[in-house]
Design an enzyme around this catalytic site. Structure first.
Site, mmCIF file in Angstrom:
data_model
loop_
_atom_site.group_PDB
_atom_site.id
_atom_site.type_symbol
_atom_site.label_atom_id
_atom_site.label_comp_id
_atom_site.label_asym_id
_atom_site.label_seq_id
_atom_site.Cartn_x
_atom_site.Cartn_y
_atom_site.Cartn_z
ATOM 1 N N ILE A 14 -3.456 10.612 -5.142
ATOM 2 C CA ILE A 14 -2.388 9.907 -4.439
ATOM 3 C C ILE A 14 -2.561 8.404 -4.607
ATOM 4 O O ILE A 14 -3.666 7.881 -4.527
ATOM 5 C CB ILE A 14 -2.408 10.277 -2.928
ATOM 6 C CG1 ILE A 14 -2.263 11.785 -2.742
ATOM 7 C CG2 ILE A 14 -1.364 9.505 -2.145
ATOM 8 C CD1 ILE A 14 -0.975 12.363 -3.283
ATOM 9 N N ASP A 15 -1.446 7.692 -4.830
ATOM 10 C CA ASP A 15 -1.527 6.237 -4.968
ATOM 11 C C ASP A 15 -1.102 5.538 -3.680
ATOM 12 O O ASP A 15 -0.871 6.197 -2.658
ATOM 13 C CB ASP A 15 -0.714 5.767 -6.184
ATOM 14 C CG ASP A 15 0.782 6.018 -6.054
ATOM 15 O OD1 ASP A 15 1.275 6.252 -4.928
ATOM 16 O OD2 ASP A 15 1.467 5.979 -7.093
ATOM 17 N N VAL A 16 -0.979 4.220 -3.713
ATOM 18 C CA VAL A 16 -0.650 3.450 -2.511
ATOM 19 C C VAL A 16 0.755 3.746 -1.977
ATOM 20 O O VAL A 16 1.050 3.425 -0.828
ATOM 21 C CB VAL A 16 -0.808 1.926 -2.749
ATOM 22 C CG1 VAL A 16 -2.258 1.583 -3.038
ATOM 23 C CG2 VAL A 16 0.099 1.442 -3.847
ATOM 24 N N MET A 17 1.593 4.374 -2.785
ATOM 25 C CA MET A 17 2.933 4.745 -2.338
ATOM 26 C C MET A 17 2.923 6.068 -1.564
ATOM 27 O O MET A 17 3.946 6.502 -1.053
ATOM 28 C CB MET A 17 3.884 4.863 -3.535
ATOM 29 C CG MET A 17 4.122 3.544 -4.258
ATOM 30 S SD MET A 17 5.003 2.343 -3.239
ATOM 31 C CE MET A 17 6.554 3.158 -3.041
#
Length: 130
Positions: A14-17
């Site tokens: 998972i990324d920062v979004m």
């Protein structure tokens, strides 16, 4: 032959979004491609014994819908077309609701592992496209 694998989205993907990072989709497709090679009886070791490697030379990917932590994704792989030294595999990723998350066509080239030059697709691999 079409094959498929199912994966669960992990926290490290998972990324920062708050959704799966775009680069992870390529990794999911790579896992599915490896599964496809195994199911057409051309695992890495067999290709190596033939002195053949496969090199990805182009990826045309479309991101259709975000995938979230904990979702189960199905990645399908199927052969599309082959040339003399190159071939294309199509990947489609669906979520648990059957919605298309991403799709791509991946072009690979077969190479001589010692000379590091392209070589014609081995007959054994070509058969997977019939």
């Amino acid at each position: 032959m079409q094959t498929s694998i199912t994966i669960e989205v992990r926290p490290t993907e998972i990324d920062v979004m708050g959704h799966v990072n775009n680069a992870k989709y390529l990794e999911y497709m790579e896992w599915s491609r490896e599964d496809w090679y195994n199911k057409v009886n051309l695992p890495f070791d067999t290709l190596t014994e033939m002195n053949v490697g496969t090199v990805t030379v182009n990826i045309d990917i479309n991101y259709r819908k975000e995938a979230l932590l904990g979702e189960h994704l199905t990645v399908t792989t199927e052969p599309v077309r082959k040339g003399r030294t190159s071939y294309v595999l199509k990947h489609v990723i669906h979520n648990g609701e059957g919605e298309r998350v991403a799709d791509a066509e991946v072009t690979s080239v077969t190479i001589d592992l010692k000379a590091r030059k392209s070589v014609p697709i081995p007959a054994e691999l070509g058969k997977a496209f019939e």
